[in-house]
Design an enzyme around this catalytic site. Sequence first.
Site: not given
Length: 274
Positions: A134-135, A138, A195
Site C-alpha cells: 500500500h505505501e 502511493h 488511498e
Amino acid sequence: MKKNIVTVGVIVLFLSCATNPFTGNKTLALVPNSQLFPTAFAQYDQFLTENNVITGTSDSEMIKRVGQRIAVAAERWLNANGHQGYLDDYKWEYNLVNDKNVNAWCMPGGKIVFYTGILPIAQNESGIAAIMGHEVAHALANHGQQRMSAGMLQQVGAVAGNIAIKDEQSRNLFNQAYGVGSQVGVMLPFSRSHETQSDEIGLYLMAIAGYNPSEAAELWKRMKANSGGEAPPEFMSTHPSNDTRIKNLEQWASKAVAEAKKFGVDSFRPLGNF
C-alpha cells in the site's frame, strides 16, 4: 487580460502533468520528480537522524526483506506493462523506527519507514507485505506529487478569490465557504481516492511478491479492531472507512491472484508470524 491569464493557466496545467502508469490517467505534477525526489531524500535522512532506527534485529531485517520483494514486484509489473525505466530515479530504503504510533509511510522516490507500533497489528509477514504494498503504491502512483500540486492550486484559488472580491464582508464569507468547501468537497475525496487506489495497487504488488492478497482484508479487520470504532465519518476523513476498505480488498483479492499468475506465482508464502 483575464482571458489571457486563463489561457496561460490552462497551458501551464496541461504541461504540468504526469501519467499514472497503473491507470493511464493524466495527473497533476506542478512539482516534477527531479525536484521532489532530492527534497524527499534529504527529509528522510534528517528524519532518521532524529529518530531511533532499529537495525540488526529479525524485525528490521524482515522489513527490508519484504520491502525488497515488493520493489522487485513493482519493477516486474512496470516492465511487463511498458514502463521500463520508471524506477530509475528511485532510491529504495527500508527502516524500522522505535515508535509506538501505528504508522508506516513511503516518501516519493522509495524511502520507507515502519514504526514498531504497527507490528502487533500486522501480526505476520503477510500483514507487513500488505502495508508495504500500500505505501509503495502511493509512491509509484505519485500521490505525494499530486497532493502537493492540489494544495498549490487550492492556495491559488483562495488568493484569486480574495483579489477578485473587494467587499470585506463578502471576502470573509468567501474565505469561510472556500476553506470548508474545498477541503470537504475536493481535498478529502481526492485523498480518499488515493488511498483506495493504493489499496488496489498494493494488493497486486503483494501478490506478485508471493504474499497471499486475502491477508490484506484480515489486516484491516485488525486495524478496525485497534481503532475501537473511533474513526471520523468517511466524508470527513482523508481515508476510506475501515468497512469500505475491507469490502474492497475482499472483492479485489481474486483479481490480484489472477494478476500474480501472469508472473508465474501460483502459490503464496506462509504467513510468517512473529
